[in-house]
Motif scaffolding. Sequence first.
Motif, PDB file in Angstrom:
ATOM      1  N   ASP A 272       0.867  -1.168   0.000  1.00  0.00           N
ATOM      2  CA  ASP A 272       0.000   0.000   0.000  1.00  0.00           C
ATOM      3  C   ASP A 272       0.914   1.232   0.000  1.00  0.00           C
ATOM      4  O   ASP A 272       1.620   1.496   0.969  1.00  0.00           O
ATOM      5  CB  ASP A 272      -0.856  -0.079   1.285  1.00  0.00           C
ATOM      6  CG  ASP A 272      -1.735   1.134   1.432  1.00  0.00           C
ATOM      7  OD1 ASP A 272      -1.908   1.862   0.447  1.00  0.00           O
ATOM      8  OD2 ASP A 272      -2.242   1.354   2.557  1.00  0.00           O
ATOM      9  N   SER A 274       1.659   5.447  -1.000  1.00  0.00           N
ATOM     10  CA  SER A 274       1.086   6.753  -1.337  1.00  0.00           C
ATOM     11  C   SER A 274       2.170   7.813  -1.180  1.00  0.00           C
ATOM     12  O   SER A 274       3.151   7.615  -0.457  1.00  0.00           O
ATOM     13  CB  SER A 274      -0.088   7.073  -0.413  1.00  0.00           C
ATOM     14  OG  SER A 274       0.371   7.111   0.926  1.00  0.00           O
ATOM     15  N   ARG A 283       3.411   0.691   2.943  1.00  0.00           N
ATOM     16  CA  ARG A 283       3.062  -0.259   4.005  1.00  0.00           C
ATOM     17  C   ARG A 283       3.109  -1.666   3.450  1.00  0.00           C
ATOM     18  O   ARG A 283       2.448  -1.964   2.464  1.00  0.00           O
ATOM     19  CB  ARG A 283       1.667   0.048   4.567  1.00  0.00           C
ATOM     20  CG  ARG A 283       1.628   1.339   5.352  1.00  0.00           C
ATOM     21  CD  ARG A 283       0.262   1.628   5.960  1.00  0.00           C
ATOM     22  NE  ARG A 283       0.258   2.983   6.515  1.00  0.00           N
ATOM     23  CZ  ARG A 283      -0.014   4.078   5.801  1.00  0.00           C
ATOM     24  NH1 ARG A 283      -0.325   3.974   4.522  1.00  0.00           N
ATOM     25  NH2 ARG A 283       0.018   5.278   6.358  1.00  0.00           N
ATOM     26  N   GLU A 288       6.417  -0.190   8.001  1.00  0.00           N
ATOM     27  CA  GLU A 288       5.972   0.996   7.281  1.00  0.00           C
ATOM     28  C   GLU A 288       7.229   1.802   6.960  1.00  0.00           C
ATOM     29  O   GLU A 288       8.038   2.093   7.846  1.00  0.00           O
ATOM     30  CB  GLU A 288       5.029   1.816   8.167  1.00  0.00           C
ATOM     31  CG  GLU A 288       4.508   3.040   7.452  1.00  0.00           C
ATOM     32  CD  GLU A 288       3.642   3.902   8.364  1.00  0.00           C
ATOM     33  OE1 GLU A 288       2.560   3.448   8.759  1.00  0.00           O
ATOM     34  OE2 GLU A 288       4.090   5.018   8.690  1.00  0.00           O
TER      35      GLU A 288
END
Length: 318
Positions: A272, A274, A283, A288
């Motif tokens: 994930d 961004s 992530r 993270e």
Amino acid sequence: MDARVALIGAGALGASVAEQLVRSGVGHVVIVDRDVVEESNLGRQSLYVEADAAARLPKAVALRQHLLAFNPTVDVVARVADVRADTIDDLLEEPDLVIDGTDNFATRYLLNDWCVREDVPWIYGGCVGARGLSAVIIPGETPCLRCLFRDPPPPGSVETCETTGIIAPAATMIAALEVAEALKLLVGDARSVRRGYISVDLWPFRVASVGSESKPDADCPTCGRRQFVFLEGGARDRVVTYCGRDAVQVIPAGRRTVNLASLCERLADVGDVSTNGFALTLRVPQHEITVFDDGRALIRGTRDPAHARVLYDRYVGS
Ligand SMILES: [Zn+2]
């Protein structure tokens, strides 16, 4: 064969190199790797099995066990360690030859410095996707890595195995190219060694051999002027650990600029991801990772600087 070979990296490339070396009769191998076997490695990394991943065995240790299983007489030393400027002298144990099985440029430029300084031949191998590249570097006789490619690519600018993947045949092919040249050097037939570098893409198929006539560059900072900046730590990553926050910051040395938008695109299939234009957040299970446009990264979910560097090289590249 009585020669000593140091193999740096025991991933897809390194494991295949190790297997071919030992099956070819090389009797002394030092394997250095900083990572553990993970389930996702099994599709492309030869010799490793489910049980290695379940036990999260260090790759160097697991690889040693598998090599001894088919040749119990071979002398294999497993070093679970990160190759850095301050550890490389101890880790390599005076090899006759060094073989590159790494997945990052920071280690390759360090290896190049060390091998030129110590006058030890080394073999560069790298692959990503369906393609790879290999070169034999004999200090004083052939161009060194910095004669061929003066500086490492900036972080985040090249594809890594994790962002693009790698198919097993590509790793096996580059490993075969490395080991074939290693055998020539180890039996003392340096005249037959392939010069320059070879680049092969399996999909679509394309092969190119570059610079087979070229000589060391007298103006090369490493082999010409004998300045070993990677060994002296000037170009090494600095790592800072944050106590109590379960996070480690990796700070690449020197000013670097990361194109966050293109890194974001490359990581789209990995987890994930961004970006807000100032930083990128990725992530993945257990971690993270926040990457800043100056190349700095904050890695949450670990307190181990070596593991943080593994994650940095894997996702950002070096
Ligand atoms: Zn050079």
